[in-house]
Design a protein around this motif. Sequence first.
Motif, mmCIF file in Angstrom:
data_model
loop_
_atom_site.group_PDB
_atom_site.id
_atom_site.type_symbol
_atom_site.label_atom_id
_atom_site.label_comp_id
_atom_site.label_asym_id
_atom_site.label_seq_id
_atom_site.Cartn_x
_atom_site.Cartn_y
_atom_site.Cartn_z
ATOM 1 N N ALA A 123 0.864 2.921 5.260
ATOM 2 C CA ALA A 123 0.996 1.777 6.166
ATOM 3 C C ALA A 123 1.706 0.588 5.526
ATOM 4 O O ALA A 123 2.305 -0.235 6.219
ATOM 5 C CB ALA A 123 -0.377 1.360 6.681
ATOM 6 N N ILE A 178 -7.955 13.617 9.501
ATOM 7 C CA ILE A 178 -8.153 12.306 10.126
ATOM 8 C C ILE A 178 -9.009 11.389 9.250
ATOM 9 O O ILE A 178 -8.928 10.165 9.344
ATOM 10 C CB ILE A 178 -8.763 12.455 11.548
ATOM 11 N N GLY A 197 0.803 -1.220 0.000
ATOM 12 C CA GLY A 197 0.000 0.000 0.000
ATOM 13 C C GLY A 197 0.834 1.267 0.000
ATOM 14 O O GLY A 197 1.809 1.371 0.735
ATOM 15 N N GLU A 216 -5.648 12.311 0.760
ATOM 16 C CA GLU A 216 -4.320 12.958 0.712
ATOM 17 C C GLU A 216 -4.152 14.226 1.556
ATOM 18 O O GLU A 216 -4.094 15.329 1.017
ATOM 19 C CB GLU A 216 -3.964 13.279 -0.750
ATOM 20 N N GLY A 217 -4.054 14.033 2.864
ATOM 21 C CA GLY A 217 -3.936 15.199 3.730
ATOM 22 C C GLY A 217 -2.587 15.346 4.397
ATOM 23 O O GLY A 217 -2.322 16.344 5.072
ATOM 24 N N GLY A 270 -3.534 5.797 14.311
ATOM 25 C CA GLY A 270 -2.238 6.152 13.757
ATOM 26 C C GLY A 270 -1.866 7.611 13.915
ATOM 27 O O GLY A 270 -0.678 7.940 13.969
ATOM 28 N N LEU A 271 -2.849 8.508 13.997
ATOM 29 C CA LEU A 271 -2.490 9.916 14.145
ATOM 30 C C LEU A 271 -1.752 10.131 15.463
ATOM 31 O O LEU A 271 -0.608 10.572 15.487
ATOM 32 C CB LEU A 271 -3.738 10.809 14.073
ATOM 33 N N GLY A 300 -8.571 10.532 6.411
ATOM 34 C CA GLY A 300 -7.735 9.661 5.590
ATOM 35 C C GLY A 300 -7.494 8.329 6.275
ATOM 36 O O GLY A 300 -7.184 7.332 5.619
ATOM 37 N N LYS A 328 -4.535 -8.096 0.957
ATOM 38 C CA LYS A 328 -5.749 -7.357 1.343
ATOM 39 C C LYS A 328 -6.930 -7.777 0.467
ATOM 40 O O LYS A 328 -8.022 -8.044 0.956
ATOM 41 C CB LYS A 328 -5.484 -5.852 1.214
HETATM 42 C C1 FMN Z 1 -4.089 9.851 10.435
HETATM 43 C C2 FMN Z 1 -4.037 9.017 9.194
HETATM 44 C C3 FMN Z 1 -4.253 9.607 7.960
HETATM 45 C C4 FMN Z 1 -4.214 8.845 6.793
HETATM 46 N N1 FMN Z 1 -4.412 9.486 5.598
HETATM 47 C C5 FMN Z 1 -4.375 8.743 4.462
HETATM 48 C C6 FMN Z 1 -4.595 9.369 3.200
HETATM 49 O O1 FMN Z 1 -4.817 10.573 3.112
HETATM 50 N N2 FMN Z 1 -4.552 8.593 2.077
HETATM 51 C C7 FMN Z 1 -4.312 7.250 2.145
HETATM 52 O O2 FMN Z 1 -4.298 6.593 1.118
HETATM 53 N N3 FMN Z 1 -4.107 6.639 3.320
HETATM 54 C C8 FMN Z 1 -4.132 7.351 4.479
HETATM 55 N N4 FMN Z 1 -3.944 6.711 5.678
HETATM 56 C C9 FMN Z 1 -3.767 5.231 5.673
HETATM 57 C C10 FMN Z 1 -5.117 4.540 5.590
HETATM 58 O O3 FMN Z 1 -5.626 4.347 6.896
HETATM 59 C C11 FMN Z 1 -5.010 3.174 4.906
HETATM 60 O O4 FMN Z 1 -3.983 2.462 5.507
HETATM 61 C C12 FMN Z 1 -4.733 3.251 3.432
HETATM 62 O O5 FMN Z 1 -5.680 4.028 2.769
HETATM 63 C C13 FMN Z 1 -4.753 1.860 2.840
HETATM 64 O O6 FMN Z 1 -4.417 1.885 1.476
HETATM 65 P P1 FMN Z 1 -3.072 1.258 0.923
HETATM 66 O O7 FMN Z 1 -2.922 -0.105 1.535
HETATM 67 O O8 FMN Z 1 -3.250 1.227 -0.534
HETATM 68 O O9 FMN Z 1 -1.974 2.176 1.359
HETATM 69 C C14 FMN Z 1 -3.967 7.460 6.863
HETATM 70 C C15 FMN Z 1 -3.748 6.874 8.103
HETATM 71 C C16 FMN Z 1 -3.776 7.623 9.256
HETATM 72 C C17 FMN Z 1 -3.541 6.957 10.564
#
Ligand code: FMN
Lengths: 159, 393
Positions: free
Chosen positions: B49, B156, B45, B76-77, B371-372, B158, B56
């Motif tokens: 993470a 948050i 991903g 996307e923040g 996670g934040l 995201g 998945k």
């Molecule tokens: C505070 C916080 C913000 C997040 N913001 C995003 C985000 O903006 N875009 C994103 O793809 N994943 C974000 N994530 C991770 C997502 O929870 C998630 O793991 C992810 O979308 C999974 O997609 P992937 O396996 O393709 O990475 C964030 C996680 C945390 C803890």
Amino acid sequence: MEDVKQMVKELAGKYGHSEKGLLPILQGIVDKERYISEEAMVEVARELDISAAQVFGTATFYSFLETKPTGKYVIRVCKTISCMMKGKNDIIRELESVLRIHMGETTHDGLFSLRETNCLGQCHKGPAMLVNDTPYAELTPEKVRQILCDIRKKEFPGN
Amino acid sequence: MASKKLKRLDLVFKDEQDTEAILKKTFSRPESDIINDLISSGLKGRGGAGFPTGLKWKLTADTKGDEKYVICNADEGEPGTFKDREILSKVPHKVLAGMAVCGRVIGSRKGFIYLRGEYKFLIPDLEREIERFHQLLEKLGCGFRVEIFTGSGAYICGEESALFESMEGKRGEPRNKPPFPVTHGYNGKPTVINNVETLAHTYSIFKYGPEKFRDLGVQDSRGSKVFSVSGDTPVPGIYELEFGMTLQKFVDDFGDGDTKAVQVGGASGFCVPRKKFEKTIIGYQGKLTGESLPTGGSMMIFNSSRSMYNVLHNYLDFFVEESCGQCTPCRVGTQQLLLGIEAVKKGEKPSSYLDKLLELAESMRITAKCGLGQSVANSFASIVENFKEEMIY
Ligand SMILES: Cc1cc2nc3c(=O)[nH]c(=O)nc-3n(C[C@H](O)[C@H](O)[C@H](O)COP(=O)(O)O)c2cc1C
Ligand code: SF4
Ligand code: FES
């Protein structure tokens, strides 16, 4: 009152009469009215058959859902690190001086509200800001004056 | 002009208009083959993470459910990240194709793109693209449909479970885990949620097979990665690079000759000082020599004119504002860290107070709900420990 009722009804017709429609409905109210009044929140709760507390809780969570009257154009200046390094403070100073308001305020004519916001995803072109939904990047004080001038011209074509 | 020592790649952004052929080919294959390709490609991903994408999809495919969902995370923040916006503007068809194949594999007919409110200006083009894509799916006899759901200014959201809450009309407050989205996602149904870039990469894997992807990068970190480069660099922008480079190589290419630190992974990532550039490798945490750093792709470069106190202050201010406030360690902790460094800077607290703050940050890592709050310690500790004098004087 009737207007609010009608607007909420239409939005719920479009986005559904369930909780799933709540955020889009609230966004729709902001698009139309610029902010969500208490009256509108109560109306949404009634229309979706959920508690007013839930509507209030959701409405106040999101920074783009205004719950106080705002200007027709909400200017959101990015204050996050990359824009800070590229001089966002100069941009804010320029906006404050041209609009004659402080950060967080609305101009007397109700045209502009000034806000700070977090990263807009334009960091390689900082400093950046949003005017309603439109992003502006690589800002300079001159560019800011031009943007405000263009909006005013559009709003008051005579002047 | 930056010297071109690092190889620039063109997998994600290459404008390949062969979606129909790719989909035809992929739809005709057994689902298990598609999953196996994804697994053997090594794709992880790209949202931060780093969970293996094939696994998945498989877990969600294996979960029984009358309804399932595919969600593209376009929130996307993370400060310093802007690559997903570029992907959605330049190659949206790749993301949509990835979603449709995922739908086929897990047995879902419904996909959503959760688009951050700051990107509302992308909607008209994106909707036109979705419309065109739906026509193509119809032609292929596929009933999968995609809808855009817009956020409203909350970092948050995201976080995947906060994102589901938000789509369900609630405050964007993260849920307890487990259960995980693969069994209990949006609406409590099995859900695959993937980052925009992750989905775009699946397109290349369907098209070229898993080997080409696997051949790029290093052990545990396969393929290419889209980086968002900002800060003190003569060439800010979006770059697709191979995983596994040292930070030194990166700085040689993108720095301004006076780089003192790089923040890898945004406000929730790590700050690496100059003396560690050589032994820091950009990739997911794995068995690499030296330290390797996972990254959503945010690379912020600081030169020696920058005060790292100001940098940390800016990050903490961000966290204070963006904490959802649901759990005490994060709500109170972020505020105390901010007040704490201000007090040390003003001389109201002794420099030893920084050690107390470091302990607080570490305890947030263990006790915060999501996670934040857990990752505040990343930037806090890496900045305070490496630039202690700047925090004090
Ligand atoms: C505070 C916080 C913000 C997040 N913001 C995003 C985000 O903006 N875009 C994103 O793809 N994943 C974000 N994530 C991770 C997502 O929870 C998630 O793991 C992810 O979308 C999974 O997609 P992937 O396996 O393709 O990475 C964030 C996680 C945390 C803890
Ligand atoms: S860690 Fe922070 S953002 Fe996460 S649930 Fe707790 S208060 Fe909310
Ligand atoms: S830091 Fe301002 S747009 Fe990202």
